[in-house]
Motif scaffolding. Structure first.
Motif, short mmCIF file in Angstrom:
data_model
loop_
_atom_site.label_atom_id
_atom_site.label_comp_id
_atom_site.label_asym_id
_atom_site.label_seq_id
_atom_site.Cartn_x
_atom_site.Cartn_y
_atom_site.Cartn_z
N GLY A 277 -79.65 0.53 42.49
CA GLY A 277 -77.91 0.89 42.21
C GLY A 277 -77.40 1.54 43.67
O GLY A 277 -76.18 0.99 43.02
N GLU A 278 -77.80 1.58 44.02
CA GLU A 278 -77.72 2.54 45.33
C GLU A 278 -76.32 1.70 46.17
O GLU A 278 -77.16 0.40 45.83
N VAL A 279 -75.18 2.02 46.46
CA VAL A 279 -74.51 1.30 47.78
C VAL A 279 -74.29 0.90 48.75
O VAL A 279 -73.48 1.86 48.90
N LEU A 280 -74.27 -0.11 49.29
CA LEU A 280 -73.85 0.89 51.30
C LEU A 280 -72.73 -0.79 51.88
O LEU A 280 -72.74 -1.52 50.78
N THR A 281 -71.69 0.54 51.85
CA THR A 281 -70.93 -0.14 52.29
C THR A 281 -71.27 -0.94 53.88
O THR A 281 -71.66 0.20 54.80
N ALA A 282 -70.57 -1.98 54.82
CA ALA A 282 -70.36 -2.31 55.81
C ALA A 282 -69.55 -3.38 56.36
O ALA A 282 -68.94 -3.45 55.46
N ASP A 283 -69.57 -3.47 57.67
CA ASP A 283 -68.36 -4.37 58.97
C ASP A 283 -69.36 -5.33 58.42
O ASP A 283 -68.03 -6.45 58.89
N GLY A 284 -69.86 -5.78 58.80
CA GLY A 284 -70.41 -6.49 58.99
C GLY A 284 -72.32 -6.96 58.27
O GLY A 284 -73.12 -5.84 58.04
N VAL A 285 -73.28 -7.65 57.91
CA VAL A 285 -74.20 -8.03 57.55
C VAL A 285 -75.48 -9.37 58.21
O VAL A 285 -74.75 -10.09 57.83
N VAL A 286 -76.57 -8.47 58.77
CA VAL A 286 -77.73 -9.51 58.91
C VAL A 286 -78.68 -10.06 57.80
O VAL A 286 -79.53 -8.97 57.38
N LEU A 287 -78.84 -10.90 57.15
CA LEU A 287 -80.13 -11.06 56.24
C LEU A 287 -80.61 -12.24 57.10
O LEU A 287 -81.00 -12.72 57.22
N ALA A 288 -82.01 -11.54 56.80
CA ALA A 288 -83.39 -11.46 57.50
C ALA A 288 -84.47 -11.47 57.04
O ALA A 288 -85.53 -10.97 57.12
N VAL A 289 -84.33 -11.94 55.73
CA VAL A 289 -85.41 -12.31 55.23
C VAL A 289 -86.26 -13.54 54.43
O VAL A 289 -85.31 -14.18 55.71
N PRO A 290 -87.28 -13.88 54.23
CA PRO A 290 -87.74 -14.80 54.53
C PRO A 290 -86.91 -16.22 52.94
O PRO A 290 -86.06 -15.67 52.16
N PRO A 291 -86.89 -17.32 53.71
CA PRO A 291 -86.56 -18.66 52.86
C PRO A 291 -85.68 -18.03 51.36
O PRO A 291 -84.87 -18.11 50.89
N PRO A 292 -87.00 -17.94 50.47
CA PRO A 292 -86.71 -17.57 49.19
C PRO A 292 -86.05 -16.59 48.74
O PRO A 292 -84.89 -16.55 48.08
N ALA A 293 -86.42 -15.50 49.30
CA ALA A 293 -85.42 -13.78 49.21
C ALA A 293 -83.66 -14.40 49.40
O ALA A 293 -83.29 -13.71 49.49
N ALA A 294 -83.71 -15.84 50.91
CA ALA A 294 -82.33 -15.59 51.33
C ALA A 294 -81.70 -16.28 50.26
O ALA A 294 -80.00 -15.59 49.98
N ALA A 295 -82.41 -16.90 49.62
CA ALA A 295 -81.60 -18.04 48.43
C ALA A 295 -81.11 -16.98 47.76
O ALA A 295 -79.63 -17.64 47.33
N GLY A 296 -81.95 -16.16 47.58
CA GLY A 296 -81.61 -15.42 46.12
C GLY A 296 -80.08 -14.22 46.78
O GLY A 296 -79.86 -13.29 45.56
N LEU A 297 -80.76 -13.91 47.72
CA LEU A 297 -79.17 -13.16 48.22
C LEU A 297 -77.91 -13.58 49.01
O LEU A 297 -76.85 -12.73 49.18
N LEU A 298 -77.70 -14.94 48.61
CA LEU A 298 -76.81 -15.89 49.33
C LEU A 298 -75.82 -15.42 48.84
O LEU A 298 -75.33 -15.67 47.48
#
Ligand SMILES: Cc1cc2nc3c(=O)[nH]c(=O)nc-3n(C[C@H](O)[C@H](O)[C@H](O)COP(=O)(O)OP(=O)(O)OC[C@H]3O[C@@H](n4cnc5c(N)ncnc54)[C@H](O)[C@@H]3O)c2cc1C
Length: 548
Positions: A277-298
């Motif tokens: 549940g913790e929430v991090l804020t950011a100015d930019g995000v790089v999603l560098a996980v394998p394809p199935p995990a990336a598909a679920g996080l887009l």
């Protein structure tokens, strides 16, 4: 390691002293490269990794052996001199000295049918590329002369193919070889020697576009491009541990054991919700996980089609690890043709066996790519197959005592680099400013390699930083072509020229020399016990791949 990142803090100029925060999700080589570029360009990276350690697919684990402990890599890794971004990362991490790089390509090949050996070796003559290739191919005695000549012609032809032409990418390498006069023997003993290891697929199932990339970049573009390199230390030490040190020193934050669950765009930037549940804020995000995990996080609006990511599929690699009581292999590595055994590597020094094992013991890792036929086989049948085959191939193995045999299986080692896969690989930039994709599966033009992973991370960080206005970097191309200027020092990953990194093929400083037979005695001639005992067989769970 620095503090574990702020919770519910703004990641922008105020919270980060004007640096801008980039959250990088996934601590494999792609995420490590992205986080380092962000740090080196003046942003504040927070690298999140679900597993307990950084390194992703390039990890190691410890295993007890005779009262001591060995470092086992989940899979043998090799690179080429042309892998400039990966070698730049090694230099940035300060670990180049923990790798070997051949002064010239030299692969010894065992022909299983005749039990004779030949070499694929770059000539000492200063021939310019691609002429340098001719002596290597003509001297490759695994094939009849006519096949060698045909192979040389085919190599030059394949090098001229445009890998981005959908007709090329949509074609199979095997089909192309057949149409260009390559015999079944040439396909198996030459072309698949190169491409099974680099594309993780037999020629019949490999994309012609990726095969063309491997042949052109690895063999034709530069005379020294294909010189081989390999780790001389556990992958964990080489990548994951070194990355934690480098990122921390550069002011970044590394959070292992931390899984991202959702990414949301807000009016002022980004929020990344973690498991728990913790929430991090950011100015930019790089999603560098394998394809199935990336598909679920887009996040909403990324413009990336999750169905395409899932359609990339997977191809397995297994490693069969064997510890003999004496030397069986007489070089750092050997390729085998005409046998189920593909590549064999001597891991005696890098695993620590040279220090903790009985004197003279040798640890060999059999690296088996495109491993569909083996990945689900019980450990006992794999043991029977490979132990027997090693005895057939190596006289020294017949009398040696086998102290340990175990198997590591990476079911999701790479995406399926099949015909048409290029169309499924998204570029790093997305439809959302400040959000980019990284991973060896994104479109870098490279196969699923460490080089592809690092290039993708550099490109993704640049995309993200550019939209954040950090360092005034301009956006790279997003038209489906390869992002430009990858691996250069702008990304904080200095690239050494080929000439500037002589290849130590001896053990690194501080490491003991590999176990050798007594002077004057070849390994096979050493006195040996008559008994072969397998004391342990075990199959490890997948430890490096996805999904987590
Ligand atoms: C056995 C084997 C042998 C290989 N041999 C070679 C070789 O010889 N040469 C070569 O160049 N390449 C080789 N490769 C391929 C190479 O290892 C990979 O292409 C490369 O390491 C992939 O890096 P990556 O960062 O793209 O992905 P990964 O290494 O898969 O990293 C992704 C990371 O994301 C993490 N993650 C996933 N979901 C989340 C989440 N929700 N939150 C946080 N973290 C998450 C995962 O735990 C993982 O650590 C081999 C691979 C294997 C498995």
């Amino acid at each position: 390691m620095s503090a574990r990142g702020d919770t519910r803090t703004r990641g922008g100029a105020t919270a980060t002293g004007g640096r801008g925060r980039v959250v990088v999700i996934g601590g494999g080589l792609a995420g490590i490269a992205a986080a380092l570029v962000a740090a080196d360009e003046g942003a504040e990276p927070v690298l999140l990794e679900a597993r307990p350690r950084l390194g992703g697919q390039t990890t190691s684990f410890q295993r007890s052996f005779q009262g001591g402990s060995l470092w086992i890599d989940t899979g043998q890794h090799v690179f080429m001199r042309c892998c400039t971004a990966y070698r730049g990362l090694l230099a940035r991490l300060g670990v180049t000295h923990l790798t070997a790089l051949q002064p010239r390509l030299d692969v010894e090949v065992l022909i299983a049918g005749s039990l004779t050996r030949t070499r694929l070796r770059r000539t000492r003559l200063p021939l310019p590329a691609p002429l340098h290739l001719a002596p290597a191919l003509l001297g490759y005695r695994a094939l009849p002369l006519v096949d060698r000549l045909r192979a040389a012609l085919a190599a030059f032809r394949i090098g001229r193919l445009d890998q981005r032409d959908p007709n090329v990418d949509g074609d199979s390498f095997g089909g192309w070889l057949e149409r260009h006069g390559q015999s079944a023997a040439a396909t198996e003993a030459l072309w698949e020697l190169l491409t099974i290891a680099t594309i993780n697929a037999p020629a019949s199932e490999a994309s012609l576009g990726l095969a063309a990339k491997v042949v052109r970049t690895g063999l034709l573009d530069g005379a020294d491009a294909g010189d081989l390199g390999w780790p001389e230390a556990p992958l964990q030490e080489l990548h994951g541990d070194a990355a934690v040190r480098a990122l921390t020193a550069a002011g970044g934050t590394v959070r292992t054991g931390t899984k991202a669950r959702a990414i949301v765009r807000t009016s002022t930037g980004w929020e990344v919700t973690l498991d728990g549940g913790e929430v991090l804020t950011a100015d930019g995000v790089v999603l560098a996980v394998p394809p199935p995990a990336a598909a679920g996080l887009l996040p909403e609006g990324s413009g990336v089609d999750p169905a395409k990511l899932r359609a990339l599929g997977v191809s397995p690699i297994i490693n069969v690890h064997m510890i003999y009581d004496r030397p069986v292999l007489d070089g750092p590595m050997l390729a085998v043709v005409g046998s189920p055994v593909q590549w064999i590597f001597d891991r005696t020094v890098s695993s620590g066996l040279a220090k903790v094992g009985p004197p003279g013991a040798q640890y060999l890792a059999l690296s088996q790519s495109a491993a569909e036929e083996w990945v689900d086989q019980p450990a006992n049948s794999l043991r029977a197959l490979f132990v027997d085959e090693m005895r057939r191939l190596f006289p020294a193995a017949r009398d040696a005592e086998l102290l340990e045999v175990f198997v590591t299986r990476e079911r999701t080692a790479t995406f399926r680099q099949a015909p048409g896969s290029l169309g499924l690989r998204p570029v790093q930039a997305t439809g959302l400013p400040g959000f980019a994709l990284a991973g060896t599966w994104t479109d870098t033009g490279w196969p699923a390699t460490m080089e592809g992973a690092v290039r993708s991370g550099i490109a993704a960080a640049r995309e993200t930083l550019a939209t954040m206005g950090v360092s005034g970097i301009t956006l790279s191309t997003t038209d489906g072509g390869p992002p430009g200027k990858l691996g250069e020092s702008l990304g904080g990953l200095p690239i050494q020229s080929a000439a500037s990194q002589p290849a130590p093929s001896q053990p690194s400083a501080g490491q003991p020399a590999p176990a050798q037979p007594p002077a004057g005695q070849p390994a096979a001639a050493r006195p040996v016990s008559a008994q072969t005992v397998t004391t342990q067989t075990e199959t490890s769970k997948s430890t490096g791949g996805f999904p987590v």
